[in-house]
Design an enzyme around this catalytic site. Structure first.
Site, PDB file in Angstrom:
ATOM      1  N   HIS A 342       0.841  -1.209   0.000  1.00 51.08           N
ATOM      2  CA  HIS A 342       0.000   0.000   0.000  1.00 51.08           C
ATOM      3  C   HIS A 342       0.876   1.259   0.000  1.00 51.08           C
ATOM      4  CE1 HIS A 342      -4.309  -0.523   0.093  1.00 51.08           C
ATOM      5  NE2 HIS A 342      -4.476   0.664   0.628  1.00 51.08           N
ATOM      6  N   ASP A 346      -3.728   6.998  -1.822  1.00 50.45           N
ATOM      7  CA  ASP A 346      -4.968   6.605  -2.493  1.00 50.45           C
ATOM      8  C   ASP A 346      -4.617   6.015  -3.856  1.00 50.45           C
ATOM      9  OD1 ASP A 346      -7.649   6.233  -2.877  1.00 50.45           O
ATOM     10  OD2 ASP A 346      -8.071   8.291  -3.500  1.00 50.45           O
ATOM     11  N   GLY A 347      -5.504   5.180  -4.367  1.00 54.98           N
ATOM     12  CA  GLY A 347      -5.308   4.583  -5.682  1.00 54.98           C
ATOM     13  C   GLY A 347      -4.675   3.214  -5.654  1.00 54.98           C
ATOM     14  N   ARG A 350      -6.897   0.151  -7.285  1.00 57.54           N
ATOM     15  CA  ARG A 350      -7.016   0.141  -8.743  1.00 57.54           C
ATOM     16  C   ARG A 350      -5.666  -0.135  -9.397  1.00 57.54           C
ATOM     17  NH1 ARG A 350     -10.061   5.535  -7.789  1.00 57.54           N
ATOM     18  NH2 ARG A 350      -8.915   5.074  -5.870  1.00 57.54           N
ATOM     19  N   LEU A 351      -4.575   0.388  -8.816  1.00 56.89           N
ATOM     20  CA  LEU A 351      -3.240   0.086  -9.349  1.00 56.89           C
ATOM     21  C   LEU A 351      -2.887  -1.381  -9.137  1.00 56.89           C
ATOM     22  CD1 LEU A 351      -1.352   3.326  -8.283  1.00 56.89           C
ATOM     23  CD2 LEU A 351      -1.709   2.530 -10.618  1.00 56.89           C
TER      24      LEU A 351
END
Length: 514
Positions: A342, A346-347, A350-351
């Site tokens: 992580h 954010d994101g 989806r990545l």
């Protein structure tokens, strides 16, 4: 191998009925990794399956334990349990590194000196130097047949590199900076035997090029929309399209940190309230206590000071080390390793799913210009997806020491980097293979068939009445919603221009086509 006294015999316990809150099926003696974790108080997540020596003369598995027979028992020594672990449990890099740190180089050197040609001794010697990064004070091996570090009957290995110093074949799929491992389960062998990549190519071989292009475009958009939906986000269509375009280009560029930062900018879109780039603070997945705002983590991410090293390991795995693995297995290790780390505020989710496409496309698993809608398959089985994520994060969380911050975040207190470098990605590979199988055997032919039927329906309607494409799509939507019958409301409003005879013919056409 000749067993020697190693000074640790008193550390190993006798028969027990439970180990770290995990009950045994019967009173038994811990062996292999379980015995080593217990004896040296190793603060690591427990392996998914632990081993013990039972009293019965049968080998069986139950509730996270594999019970071996008395004839499998090894001497209660460091060497005895290490030998058992490598022989019957495979390589666990996380446990081995913690153990090597705990015992130091002396016992490993003594083990090698006692049996310099032994295959287990040489594998342990290699693994010590590979994991710790410090050579032992030992001369190069001069005898003994070359042996693979990972037993391919137990775990998936990469193309081997010879290490003449240890006379071993290094078939580890990663580097010391990042190396998830996968066991060779019956389920994964069965998946591999299906040759799903060939199935996909065969399915598309007879599809006309224009229809193939439309299928690819629809599946790309479907995957992009599904990836947002998994995060409970439903963005504007243009943002979905932008991310779909990025997914469509997966595998074309080598993966490095700059490329991931570029992708993060695309997936976030409006970054006014999000700090782009690697995290500068702790991170977790979970909720906040309603009244105090205190964090309630389900998963705690890697420490910010470890992110550069971890990302170098992950991207190097993608570029080189994981390339000779089965593509789906490589994709699972890469993508789930990323999401556990992580690295961004954010994101990440989806990545993480983008990396699945990247690994599959880069290795030529997908047909050219075709993206399998893996995110759509995940969306349809979110519970199984969450269980897959929890297969490691639930075992990891108790071993992370943390304190809340004034801003409702977490601050990790212990060294956790290795928890993200080395994990058992077997459940993740099995789950991903299930998703890929579904996309190839269900979604791909279904979408192709739908577009063929759509064209037949459009041509049939055109023979009856001139109708713009948008109106035709609305007509088809109404028919689908009402089991092929145009509702009275639709006949009286949007399609009041149609005669009763035309409505009947259109309904008959729908039934025959779909």
């Amino acid at each position: 191998m000749v067993f020697m006294a190693d000074g640790f015999q008193d550390r190993f316990s006798g028969p027990v009925t439970a180990f770290q809150d995990r009950a045994l099926p019967e009173r038994a003696v811990l062996t292999g990794y379980a015995a080593l974790i217990d004896a040296f108080q190793l603060a690591v997540p427990l392996p998914r399956t632990l081993a013990a020596i039972g009293s019965q003369h049968k080998l069986y598995d139950r509730e996270g334990w594999r019970l071996f027979t008395p004839r499998h028992a090894r001497p209660a020594s460091l060497e005895g349990h290490l030998t058992f672990a490598l022989k019957y449990e495979g390589v666990d890099l996380l446990v081995l590194k913690a153990l090597f740190k705990a015992v130091g180089p002396g016992p490993i050197m003594a083990l090698v000196k006692a049996t310099p040609t032994g295959s287990y001794a040489r594998r342990l010697w290699f693994l010590y130097e590979w994991l710790i990064g410090t050579p032992l004070d030992l001369p190069n091996a001069t005898a003994g047949a070359y042996v693979e570090v990972l037993d391919p009957r137990q775990q998936w290995g990469a193309a081997a590199l010879l290490s003449s110093r240890h006379r071993v074949k290094n078939n580890l799929p990663g580097t010391p900076a990042f190396c998830p491992l996968v066991f060779t389960t019956d389920k994964l062998r069965a998946f591999q035997a299906l040759d799903l990549a060939d199935q996909a190519r065969a399915t598309l071989a007879s599809v006309p090029k224009d229809l193939l292009a439309r299928t690819a475009a629809f599946l790309l958009l479907k995957d992009s929309r599904s990836s947002f939906a998994i995060e409970r986000e439903y963005p504007a269509h243009d943002r979905v399209q932008r991310w779909g375009k990025a997914i469509g280009e997966a595998g074309r560029r080598a993966l490095d940190l700059d490329e991931l930062l570029r992708l993060q900018r695309i997936v976030i879109g409006d970054a006014r309230f999000v700090r782009l780039g690697l995290r500068k603070e702790g991170g977790f997945v979970g909720e906040h206590e309603r009244n105090t705002g205190a964090p309630l983590p389900d998963h705690i991410s890697a420490k910010p000071e470890d992110l550069l090293s971890l990302m170098e390991g992950i991207t190097r795995f993608s570029r080189t080390a994981g390339r000779t693995l089965d593509p789906v297995i490589a994709a699972a290790g890469l993508a789930f390793g990323f999401v556990y780390t992580h690295p961004f505020e954010d994101g990440n989710g989806r990545l993480h799913r983008y990396l699945i496409h990247h690994a599959l496309s880069e290795r030529g698993f997908n047909p050219p210009d075709m993206v399998f809608p893996v995110s759509a398959a995940i969306l349809d089985q979110l519970h199984a997806y969450r269980l897959t994520l929890e297969s490691y994060s639930a075992r990891l969380l108790p071993h992370i020491q943390w304190e809340p911050t004034p801003t409702g975040n977490v601050h990790v207190l212990n060294d956790t980097a290795d928890f993200y470098r080395y994990f058992d990605a077997t459940p993740h590979a099995e789950f991903l293979y299930e998703c890929v199988q579904r996309t190839i055997e269900v979604d791909l032919p279904a979408e192709t068939a739908y577009l063929k039927n759509y064209d037949a329906f459009r041509d049939g309607v055109a023979a009856l009445v001139d109708m713009p494409e948008r109106t035709l799509e609305r007509l088809l939507r109404f028919l689908r919603q009402n089991n092929g019958v145009l509702s009275k409301r639709a006949r009286d409003n949007e399609f009041r221009a149609l005669t009763p005879e035309e409505v009947q013919k259109i309904e008959d056409l729908y039934q025959s086509v779909f």
